[in-house]
Scaffold this motif. Structure first.
Motif, mmCIF file in Angstrom:
data_model
loop_
_atom_site.group_PDB
_atom_site.id
_atom_site.type_symbol
_atom_site.label_atom_id
_atom_site.label_comp_id
_atom_site.label_asym_id
_atom_site.label_seq_id
_atom_site.Cartn_x
_atom_site.Cartn_y
_atom_site.Cartn_z
ATOM 1 N N HIS A 263 0.924 -1.207 0.176
ATOM 2 C CA HIS A 263 0.021 -0.168 0.060
ATOM 3 C C HIS A 263 0.892 1.358 -0.130
ATOM 4 O O HIS A 263 2.060 1.384 0.333
ATOM 5 C CB HIS A 263 -0.901 -0.079 1.330
ATOM 6 N N PRO A 264 0.388 2.394 -0.602
ATOM 7 C CA PRO A 264 1.297 3.676 -0.410
ATOM 8 C C PRO A 264 1.627 4.125 0.901
ATOM 9 O O PRO A 264 2.817 4.460 1.038
ATOM 10 C CB PRO A 264 0.442 4.830 -1.109
ATOM 11 N N ILE A 265 0.731 3.927 1.759
ATOM 12 C CA ILE A 265 1.248 4.235 3.449
ATOM 13 C C ILE A 265 2.339 3.289 3.736
ATOM 14 O O ILE A 265 3.372 3.807 4.163
ATOM 15 C CB ILE A 265 0.243 3.882 4.110
ATOM 16 N N SER A 311 6.093 10.343 -3.601
ATOM 17 C CA SER A 311 5.541 9.723 -4.718
ATOM 18 C C SER A 311 4.397 8.971 -4.179
ATOM 19 O O SER A 311 3.285 8.443 -4.773
ATOM 20 C CB SER A 311 6.176 8.737 -5.683
ATOM 21 N N ALA A 312 4.538 8.330 -2.888
ATOM 22 C CA ALA A 312 3.312 7.632 -2.088
ATOM 23 C C ALA A 312 2.134 8.509 -1.544
ATOM 24 O O ALA A 312 1.004 8.134 -1.439
ATOM 25 C CB ALA A 312 3.828 6.866 -1.223
ATOM 26 N N ILE A 313 2.453 9.832 -1.478
ATOM 27 C CA ILE A 313 1.462 10.952 -1.064
ATOM 28 C C ILE A 313 0.804 10.468 0.137
ATOM 29 O O ILE A 313 -0.255 10.014 0.047
ATOM 30 C CB ILE A 313 0.517 11.215 -2.246
ATOM 31 N N SER A 314 1.504 10.297 1.237
ATOM 32 C CA SER A 314 0.908 9.900 2.492
ATOM 33 C C SER A 314 1.191 10.798 3.518
ATOM 34 O O SER A 314 2.281 11.129 3.897
ATOM 35 C CB SER A 314 1.633 8.425 2.992
ATOM 36 N N VAL A 357 0.331 17.880 -4.710
ATOM 37 C CA VAL A 357 0.780 16.665 -3.766
ATOM 38 C C VAL A 357 1.144 17.344 -2.131
ATOM 39 O O VAL A 357 1.213 17.041 -1.286
ATOM 40 C CB VAL A 357 1.865 15.780 -4.274
ATOM 41 N N PHE A 358 1.931 18.394 -2.361
ATOM 42 C CA PHE A 358 2.421 19.071 -1.157
ATOM 43 C C PHE A 358 1.283 19.807 -0.230
ATOM 44 O O PHE A 358 1.385 19.356 0.958
ATOM 45 C CB PHE A 358 3.292 20.402 -1.569
ATOM 46 N N GLU A 359 0.340 20.296 -0.918
ATOM 47 C CA GLU A 359 -0.771 20.643 -0.149
ATOM 48 C C GLU A 359 -1.513 19.470 0.586
ATOM 49 O O GLU A 359 -2.038 19.666 1.839
ATOM 50 C CB GLU A 359 -1.725 21.499 -1.093
#
Length: 542
Positions: A263-265, A311-314, A357-359
């Protein structure tokens, strides 16, 4: 008698010993011959068993491929069957082959995942070697055996206390399977600890998993833009069966990378806890030899790891990085300052290059109302949100507060699903094993970093070992912070990385050389026995 690398050697043999060494029938020849014959017999039996099993159980083509593979392993055994090769092989499977995604196509009652096969080979090898009682191999002290034992004992007590309820609900087999899986996962810690023969082995593992993380990060960045996961293409080049696809998970309208994680997390957490290792290796890695080049290389590795995290955006990754930075600031402020100096430009770059993504990852923490509201999304449904799940979870905890409902009794996926996803390992442990299980989990996760910190700040520890203990502590603190935001034990890669770090920490506590006390001329070696300090060592002390 002389001492080299902490191993005593006989400088001059007596006449009787020399006679025994020359005579084939002497005492010094008899034991090696007996051991060699035992090894040959065991190897022959294993080969016969494997050949029969391959012919009977496997299709002809797969059986032929298996026998060819075994033959190649025998031919190149001097390169393959080494402790270093086992360290790299097990770590490679953990880092590159996604768990729960692939299985080896062998008809068995269960899915034979690659990590299970490699881990089983390592376990069997260690057991056989220990049973042969080779003088070069001995059981290595694990240092953290009692925290692991307490944790397992609390889980077992939960199973026993809820035995009848689990049987009546038809969950006994599931619970036993869950406990067996937990034992298998913890076996990774014991295997790596026994594979560590010297500091070189520890450094080999840390270097390998750090660069493996860099490779995973590189392909995670590619996956983020192309939506093609290279780790789900391994079946095209390896004899593996893909069990399930990774799915499509997005946030803020942007696809999230899975990499080699489930999973991305889990990907974000795994890469975060590798960052302290990259910073440590920037000073102590064996390559590059030049210190300036080494710092440049590992600074690039750290940047790449950070790119994989992005890249995982977690948002969990932001919490993990924040906790690790605070721990580093407390126990090693100079390194924390250097880390902040490296991270701040990366944060600004991320804000400029990927503002959405940063937000989503960082700025969302500044809007508390929206953040809390997001955790109540889809209340009453599967995966409702961490805060939405809290109230119904606590109602169940109130029914079984001390021993929980039974470890392994909660099923959150598949047709037999009987519980909701919590995204909180602490809360899940509380529900399954009660307050007793939570206490066991706390001992398992908190005692090792406490012991490592005590080791790091004792005068007996070498500087490089003290810094390694702090680096491992920082990484473990990040893992502990993450368990409140995802089902940590259900994602094997991060748990296995934790086990590898604990194995390295166990080596530090039990076998790392100690500095001599002031006014003595002895140096403590890996076996704990003092030896006369060399002139070079005395010069280094001065």
């Amino acid at each position: 008698m002389t001492v080299a690398d902490g191993v005593p050697e006989v400088a001059d043999a007596t006449p009787d010993h020399r006679t025994d060494a020359r005579h084939p029938g002497g005492a010094h020849r008899e034991r090696p011959t007996r051991v060699s014959r035992t090894r040959v017999v065991i190897a022959a039996l294993l080969l016969v068993i494997f050949s029969i099993a391959a012919v009977v159980l496997l299709p002809p083509l797969i059986a032929a491929a298996a026998l060819i593979t075994v033959s190649l392993l025998v031919i190149f055994r001097h390169l393959v069957f080494t402790w270093s090769a086992m360290i790299v092989a097990l770590a490679a499977v953990i880092m590159f082959v996604p768990a729960r995604r692939y299985a080896i196509p062998i008809p068995l009652p269960f899915q034979l995942e690659p990590y299970r096969l490699v881990l089983a080979i390592v376990i069997v090898t260690l057991v056989v070697v220990l049973l042969l009682k080779n003088n070069d191999v001995r059981w290595r002290p694990v240092a953290f055996g009692w925290p692991v034992g307490i944790f397992l004992a609390t889980v077992l007590v939960s199973l026993i206390a809820n035995g009848m309820r689990l049987v009546n609900d038809g969950l006994a087999v599931t619970a036993i399977g869950g406990f067996s899986q937990l034992l298998l996962m913890l076996a990774v810690f014991y295997c790596f600890r026994q594979l560590f023969r010297s500091e070189r082995d520890v450094l080999l593992l840390l270097t390998f998993i750090t660069w493996a993380g860099v490779i995973v990060s590189f392909f995670a960045v590619i996956e983020r833009f192309s939506r093609q996961n290279v780790f789900l293409m391994l079946g095209n080049v390896l004899p593996l069966t893909l069990l399930r696809e990774s799915g499509d998970v997005s946030r803020a309208g942007v696809a999230r990378a899975f990499g080699s994680a489930q999973h991305p997390i889990a990907l974000a957490v795994a890469l975060c806890i590798l960052i302290p290792l990259a910073i440590y290796l920037a000073k102590y890695a064996a390559w590059p030899v030049n210190s300036i080049n080494r710092k440049i290389v590992y600074a690039g590795a750290t940047v790449m790891l950070f790119g994989g995290v992005v890249s995982a955006i977690s948002r969990t990754a932001v919490v993990v990085l924040g906790v690790m930075f605070l721990v580093a600031l407390i126990f090693h402020p100079r390194v924390a300052g250097a880390l902040f100096a490296l991270a701040f430009p990366l944060i600004l770059l991320s804000a400029a290059v990927v503002p959405n993504v940063f937000e989503s990852m960082v700025l969302s923490f500044l809007d508390l109302d929206s953040l809390v509201e997001s955790q109540y999304a889809s209340a009453g449904f599967r995966g409702a949100g961490r805060l939405a799940d809290l109230e119904p979870a606590m109602r169940e905890v109130a029914q079984y507060p001390f021993f929980g409902s039974g470890y392994g009794g909660r099923i959150v996926i598949g047709e037999a699903r009987n519980a909701f996803i919590l995204d909180n390992q602490f809360l899940g442990t509380l529900m399954e094993t009660g307050a007793l299980g939570v206490a066991g989990l706390a001992v398992f996760l908190l005692v090792p970093p406490i012991l490592l910190l005590r080791f790091a700040f004792t005068r007996a520890a070498e500087v490089r070992h003290s810094n390694l203990a702090i680096a491992i502590t920082v990484a473990v603190s990040g893992y502990i912070a993450a368990i409140f935001f995802y089902d940590a034990f259900g994602f094997f890669q991060t748990f296995f990385i934790l086990c590898m770090l604990l194995a390295a920490g166990a080596w530090l506590l039990t076998e790392a050389p100690r500095r001599p006390a002031k006014g003595t001329g002895a140096v403590a070696h890996d076996d704990g026995a003092p030896a006369e300090a060399t002139p070079e060592m005395r010069g280094a002390e001065r």
